[in-house]
Design a protein around this motif. Sequence first.
Motif, PDB file in Angstrom:
ATOM      1  N   PHE A   1     -35.735 -32.393  20.014  1.00 43.27           N
ATOM      2  CA  PHE A   1     -34.724 -31.661  19.180  1.00 43.27           C
ATOM      3  C   PHE A   1     -34.037 -30.429  20.301  1.00 43.27           C
ATOM      4  N   VAL A   2     -33.821 -30.706  21.319  1.00 43.00           N
ATOM      5  CA  VAL A   2     -33.123 -29.726  22.265  1.00 43.00           C
ATOM      6  C   VAL A   2     -31.967 -29.809  22.032  1.00 43.00           C
ATOM      7  N   VAL A   3     -31.081 -28.774  21.846  1.00 42.53           N
ATOM      8  CA  VAL A   3     -30.020 -28.500  21.779  1.00 42.53           C
ATOM      9  C   VAL A   3     -29.134 -28.524  23.084  1.00 42.53           C
ATOM     10  N   LEU A   4     -28.373 -29.493  23.179  1.00 39.80           N
ATOM     11  CA  LEU A   4     -27.618 -29.919  24.695  1.00 39.80           C
ATOM     12  C   LEU A   4     -26.120 -29.159  24.536  1.00 39.80           C
ATOM     13  N   GLU A   5     -25.600 -29.215  23.444  1.00 37.18           N
ATOM     14  CA  GLU A   5     -24.368 -28.670  23.095  1.00 37.18           C
ATOM     15  C   GLU A   5     -24.229 -27.926  21.660  1.00 37.18           C
ATOM     16  N   MET A   6     -23.254 -26.897  21.563  1.00 35.59           N
ATOM     17  CA  MET A   6     -23.207 -26.392  20.149  1.00 35.59           C
ATOM     18  C   MET A   6     -21.754 -26.179  20.183  1.00 35.59           C
ATOM     19  N   MET A   7     -21.054 -26.111  18.825  1.00 34.58           N
ATOM     20  CA  MET A   7     -19.675 -25.839  18.965  1.00 34.58           C
ATOM     21  C   MET A   7     -19.454 -25.195  17.598  1.00 34.58           C
ATOM     22  N   GLN A   8     -18.633 -24.454  17.219  1.00 32.45           N
ATOM     23  CA  GLN A   8     -18.170 -23.809  16.028  1.00 32.45           C
ATOM     24  C   GLN A   8     -16.621 -24.016  15.872  1.00 32.45           C
ATOM     25  N   VAL A   9     -16.283 -24.422  14.607  1.00 32.28           N
ATOM     26  CA  VAL A   9     -14.791 -24.717  14.179  1.00 32.28           C
ATOM     27  C   VAL A   9     -14.830 -23.993  12.720  1.00 32.28           C
ATOM     28  N   ARG A  10     -13.585 -23.539  12.690  1.00 36.05           N
ATOM     29  CA  ARG A  10     -13.365 -23.343  11.255  1.00 36.05           C
ATOM     30  C   ARG A  10     -13.269 -24.333  10.277  1.00 36.05           C
ATOM     31  N   TYR A  11     -13.994 -24.027   9.026  1.00 43.13           N
ATOM     32  CA  TYR A  11     -14.007 -25.171   8.091  1.00 43.13           C
ATOM     33  C   TYR A  11     -12.829 -25.521   7.567  1.00 43.13           C
ATOM     34  N   LYS A  12     -12.113 -26.559   7.501  1.00 40.97           N
ATOM     35  CA  LYS A  12     -11.065 -27.295   6.828  1.00 40.97           C
ATOM     36  C   LYS A  12     -11.349 -28.551   6.229  1.00 40.97           C
ATOM     37  N   LYS A  13     -11.314 -28.662   4.778  1.00 41.76           N
ATOM     38  CA  LYS A  13     -11.624 -30.019   4.136  1.00 41.76           C
ATOM     39  C   LYS A  13     -10.993 -31.051   4.795  1.00 41.76           C
ATOM     40  N   ASN A  14     -11.612 -32.379   5.274  1.00 40.04           N
ATOM     41  CA  ASN A  14     -11.110 -33.494   5.696  1.00 40.04           C
ATOM     42  C   ASN A  14     -10.279 -33.329   7.054  1.00 40.04           C
ATOM     43  N   THR A  15     -10.671 -32.221   7.771  1.00 38.16           N
ATOM     44  CA  THR A  15     -10.017 -32.179   8.917  1.00 38.16           C
ATOM     45  C   THR A  15     -10.631 -32.809  10.201  1.00 38.16           C
ATOM     46  N   PRO A  16     -10.504 -33.664  10.911  1.00 36.15           N
ATOM     47  CA  PRO A  16     -11.221 -34.433  11.879  1.00 36.15           C
ATOM     48  C   PRO A  16     -11.371 -33.247  12.935  1.00 36.15           C
ATOM     49  N   ILE A  17     -12.921 -33.240  13.505  1.00 40.05           N
ATOM     50  CA  ILE A  17     -13.215 -32.665  14.608  1.00 40.05           C
ATOM     51  C   ILE A  17     -13.734 -33.448  15.640  1.00 40.05           C
ATOM     52  N   ILE A  18     -13.196 -33.438  16.748  1.00 38.81           N
ATOM     53  CA  ILE A  18     -13.517 -34.263  17.951  1.00 38.81           C
ATOM     54  C   ILE A  18     -14.739 -33.766  18.502  1.00 38.81           C
ATOM     55  N   LEU A  19     -15.673 -34.765  18.610  1.00 38.44           N
ATOM     56  CA  LEU A  19     -16.924 -34.332  19.261  1.00 38.44           C
ATOM     57  C   LEU A  19     -17.012 -35.169  20.702  1.00 38.44           C
ATOM     58  N   ASP A  20     -16.422 -34.085  21.559  1.00 34.79           N
ATOM     59  CA  ASP A  20     -16.097 -34.809  23.081  1.00 34.79           C
ATOM     60  C   ASP A  20     -17.262 -34.884  24.036  1.00 34.79           C
ATOM     61  N   PHE A  21     -18.361 -34.194  23.352  1.00 32.52           N
ATOM     62  CA  PHE A  21     -19.716 -34.096  24.067  1.00 32.52           C
ATOM     63  C   PHE A  21     -20.755 -35.192  23.798  1.00 32.52           C
ATOM     64  N   LEU A  22     -20.271 -35.931  23.116  1.00 34.71           N
ATOM     65  CA  LEU A  22     -21.424 -37.248  22.923  1.00 34.71           C
ATOM     66  C   LEU A  22     -21.537 -38.054  24.106  1.00 34.71           C
ATOM     67  N   THR A  23     -21.933 -37.301  25.179  1.00 36.73           N
ATOM     68  CA  THR A  23     -22.057 -38.465  26.392  1.00 36.73           C
ATOM     69  C   THR A  23     -23.166 -39.367  26.232  1.00 36.73           C
ATOM     70  N   GLU A  24     -24.232 -39.097  25.601  1.00 41.21           N
ATOM     71  CA  GLU A  24     -25.254 -39.937  25.544  1.00 41.21           C
ATOM     72  C   GLU A  24     -25.167 -41.034  24.564  1.00 41.21           C
ATOM     73  N   GLY A  25     -23.798 -41.018  23.648  1.00 41.95           N
ATOM     74  CA  GLY A  25     -23.707 -42.032  22.757  1.00 41.95           C
ATOM     75  C   GLY A  25     -24.464 -41.731  21.419  1.00 41.95           C
ATOM     76  N   LYS A  26     -24.514 -43.013  20.794  1.00 42.36           N
ATOM     77  CA  LYS A  26     -25.531 -42.726  19.514  1.00 42.36           C
ATOM     78  C   LYS A  26     -26.696 -43.884  19.860  1.00 42.36           C
ATOM     79  N   ASN A  27     -27.683 -43.319  19.772  1.00 42.28           N
ATOM     80  CA  ASN A  27     -28.961 -43.882  19.995  1.00 42.28           C
ATOM     81  C   ASN A  27     -30.216 -43.375  19.330  1.00 42.28           C
TER      82      ASN A  27
END
Length: 235
Positions: A184-210
Amino acid sequence: MRSLPLILVLFISFNCFSKTIFESGTQKTQLLQLFTSEGCSSCPLADKWLSTQKSNPELFKSFIPMAFHVDYWDRLGWKDTYSQSKFTDRQRLLKSQGLIKSVYTPGIIFEDKEFRQWFKGNGTITTTNQAAKKLMATIENDVLIVNYDSDQTDLVVNIAYLKMNEVVDINRGENSGKQLKHDFVVLEMMQVRYKKNTPIILDFLTEGKNKDTALSIWITKDNRLENLQAVGGYL
């Protein structure tokens, strides 16, 4: 032109268009936050305890664990592999907002308050029946869309990218000669103002989905750290 085998085409298509959905109920999902350091001799026991939560049936349902590696131990012989100054800032902000009494490691926060019973040998996580708004997060490729069942306008989406099954050999400092294991090590953390249905780009997903990566997503009010609702899970 030579065509790709059908199995390979299906594999590429699945990975390009796979979608992950995390959805809460109407009860609050709590955050379990550990502030730790590889340079702190009393932290490995806390790290090990946090790792045991992988087998908790309420994991990612009633609570979400996160390990924030602080950097104020780095000058004392060993630079923590995962430490970031913003994690130290987060712990200090918890103190300034009155959620914890002091800044130290290992520091454990559960339900937005210090989890001191762990130091007395009681590490049992008790689930809550506290009512909360529904939260849903949809991740497709590197795009996150968050929907929170509230009309408030002063909300923030918090996102933490977590890594599992990390092993580090320590050769200096208070833990010299030890092999430390982290989950459960936090590698990256980000904060953005909430806006419904607004896309947030997760450009830190370097490890991919696994199976060794996870996301934690939670809602707070602007300039406050108290969790309103959270979702998360393995990617």
